[in-house]
Design an enzyme around this catalytic site. Structure first.
Site, mmCIF file in Angstrom:
data_model
loop_
_atom_site.group_PDB
_atom_site.id
_atom_site.type_symbol
_atom_site.label_atom_id
_atom_site.label_comp_id
_atom_site.label_asym_id
_atom_site.label_seq_id
_atom_site.Cartn_x
_atom_site.Cartn_y
_atom_site.Cartn_z
ATOM 1 N N GLU A 45 -6.758 4.642 -2.739
ATOM 2 C CA GLU A 45 -7.324 3.302 -2.901
ATOM 3 C C GLU A 45 -6.679 2.313 -1.931
ATOM 4 O O GLU A 45 -5.475 2.332 -1.720
ATOM 5 C CB GLU A 45 -7.192 2.818 -4.348
ATOM 6 C CG GLU A 45 -5.813 2.930 -4.956
ATOM 7 C CD GLU A 45 -5.803 2.716 -6.460
ATOM 8 O OE1 GLU A 45 -6.845 2.939 -7.116
ATOM 9 O OE2 GLU A 45 -4.751 2.321 -6.991
ATOM 10 N N CYS A 46 -7.513 1.498 -1.320
ATOM 11 C CA CYS A 46 -7.122 0.420 -0.422
ATOM 12 C C CYS A 46 -6.199 0.924 0.698
ATOM 13 O O CYS A 46 -6.637 1.631 1.576
ATOM 14 C CB CYS A 46 -6.510 -0.743 -1.195
ATOM 15 S SG CYS A 46 -6.654 -2.331 -0.327
#
Length: 420
Positions: free
Chosen positions: A312-313
């Site tokens: 994520e991210c």
């Protein structure tokens, strides 16, 4: 009590950390929570309190789960502090909404620099703007002298206490960068800053607490043991540190064993069934990540044999072909996802999101400065809670799943288990 303010930049984090540090010094057991989806402030607050910090957000987590976390904390703590977000009434799920829903009294931190009786007017407005809000009192920040503190205290309405008057001292300020404050382990003199801030809480008046509150019993529904026997390698270092403590707890509650590693420093992955690459600051460590060829190869081999990777991210950016910082310096990343990203000088997306997958809904948030270019088509696109946000693509490549979203696993543990 929930520590709020009229606006951002009034000193909420510094005051909350100072209170946690001070009461911990007094021998009290302190637990701290952070309103909203924040990763950086909780690192400071965890250092100050000596305990992990959890988030509280009515939309992302649900009221029942927020109540459960508070109830469990109340069973082991003498003092619970909740740092608010922005101003007291700001946002679709504001600090005031949270305080009222959970029946927690509010203390307002007000920057009193250059202010006298107007301090009381601001405090009065915050206390009375919304009927039914329990208001514990005011905390004056950046107070100039004992006389100034006395003036502020005398101006407050009858029955509204001045909980603390914190002396002005630039040495206690917390340094920041584009995503917020520096991380706790980047502030070399953090202990000295917090000790000084705790001392300043009692500069002119004794620091006092509101009356205790009671939390109703909340029954806990443990998630199914869907990850029993699974070993998950979790990236954790200066480049990858944005992770909800509740996510780690959720994975363990589902039976997983967590093994931590550093993409910056390690040359191999732990013996694991799956990998979790959370967000962070990969753009600040481009060359070190690019130069660690052994780790990139280890992740590639992990993927080639069909083992799960969830990113994520910042972790998502690390898996691309390349990443460039805002000066345009580009470096080769792992290359498991086609495309590249470049850091912008302006915020690219911010806000809460709902992601609908075949297995159901899960919620989280987006907060990034980078722009993505990829030929890969997303399998789903998130729905932003606010109209000015835009959806984030959720990508899948074999056993790898990734997006910009920071998802909150306890919202849907069964779906989260599928990532691993």
């Amino acid at each position: 009590m929930l520590i709020s303010a009229p606006a951002s930049g009034q000193g909420k984090t510094t005051v909350t950390a100072a209170l946690a540090y001070y009461h911990r010094q007094q021998g009290r057991r302190v637990r701290v929570f952070k309103t909203g989806p924040d990763f950086i402030d909780p690192q400071i607050l965890a250092y100050a309190s000596g305990q992990p910090v959890y988030q509280l957000d009515l939309w992302m987590m649900g009221e029942v789960h927020c109540r459960e976390l508070l109830y469990r904390a109340a069973g082991e703590a003498d003092l619970i502090l909740i740092e608010g977000v922005m101003g007291l009434f700001d946002g679709d799920s504001s600090s005031a909404d949270l305080a009222q829903a959970l029946a927690v009294p509010v203390a307002a931190v007000i920057d009193a620099q250059g202010m006298a009786q107007t301090f009381a007017a601001v405090a009065f407005g915050l206390a009375n703007y919304r009927p039914g809000l329990a208001f514990a009192g005011a905390i004056a920040n950046k107070v100039g002298s004992a006389g100034h503190a006395r003036m502020l205290q005398e101006a407050l309405p009858v029955g509204m206490p001045l909980l603390a008057a914190m002396s002005r001292d630039e040495a206690v300020g917390l340094p920041s960068r584009h995503l917020g404050l520096l991380q706790a382990d980047e502030i070399g003199d953090l202990d000295a800053r917090l000790a000084r801030a705790a001392e300043l809480l009692n500069s002119f008046t004794p620091c006092v607490l509101p009356e205790p509150v009671t939390f109703a019993d909340v029954s806990t529904n443990l998630p199914p043991r869907l990850l029993q026997g699974k070993r998950i390698a979790v990236a954790r270092d200066a480049a990858f540190s944005f992770i909800y403590q509740a996510n780690l707890d959720c994975l363990r509650a589902m039976g997983a064993e967590l093994l931590f590693f550093s993409p910056l420093a390690d040359s191999a992955l732990p013996e694991a069934d799956s990998v979790y690459l959370p967000g962070g600051y990969p753009e600040l460590h481009l060359q070190a990540l690019a130069d660690n060829l052994a780790m990139k190869q280890a992740l590639t081999e992990h993927h080639q044999v069909g083992k799960a990777i969830y990113a994520e991210c910042g972790g998502f950016l690390y898996l691309l072909d390349s990443l460039a910082d805002k000066e345009g310096q580009r470096a080769a990343m792992v290359g498991l996802l086609p495309g590249s990203a470049v850091m912008q000088t302006r915020l690219a997306n911010l806000g809460m999101h709902s992601l609908q997958l075949a297995q159901g809904e899960i919620r989280g948030h987006s907060f990034h400065f980078s722009k993505l270019e990829t030929t890969l088509e997303p399998i789903a696109v998130s729905s932003p809670q606010r109209s000015f946000g835009h959806g984030e693509g959720f990508f899948r490549s074999g056993s790898l799943q990734a997006s910009y979203l920071h998802l909150y696993f306890p919202f849907n543990p069964q779906l989260a288990a599928g990532f691993f």
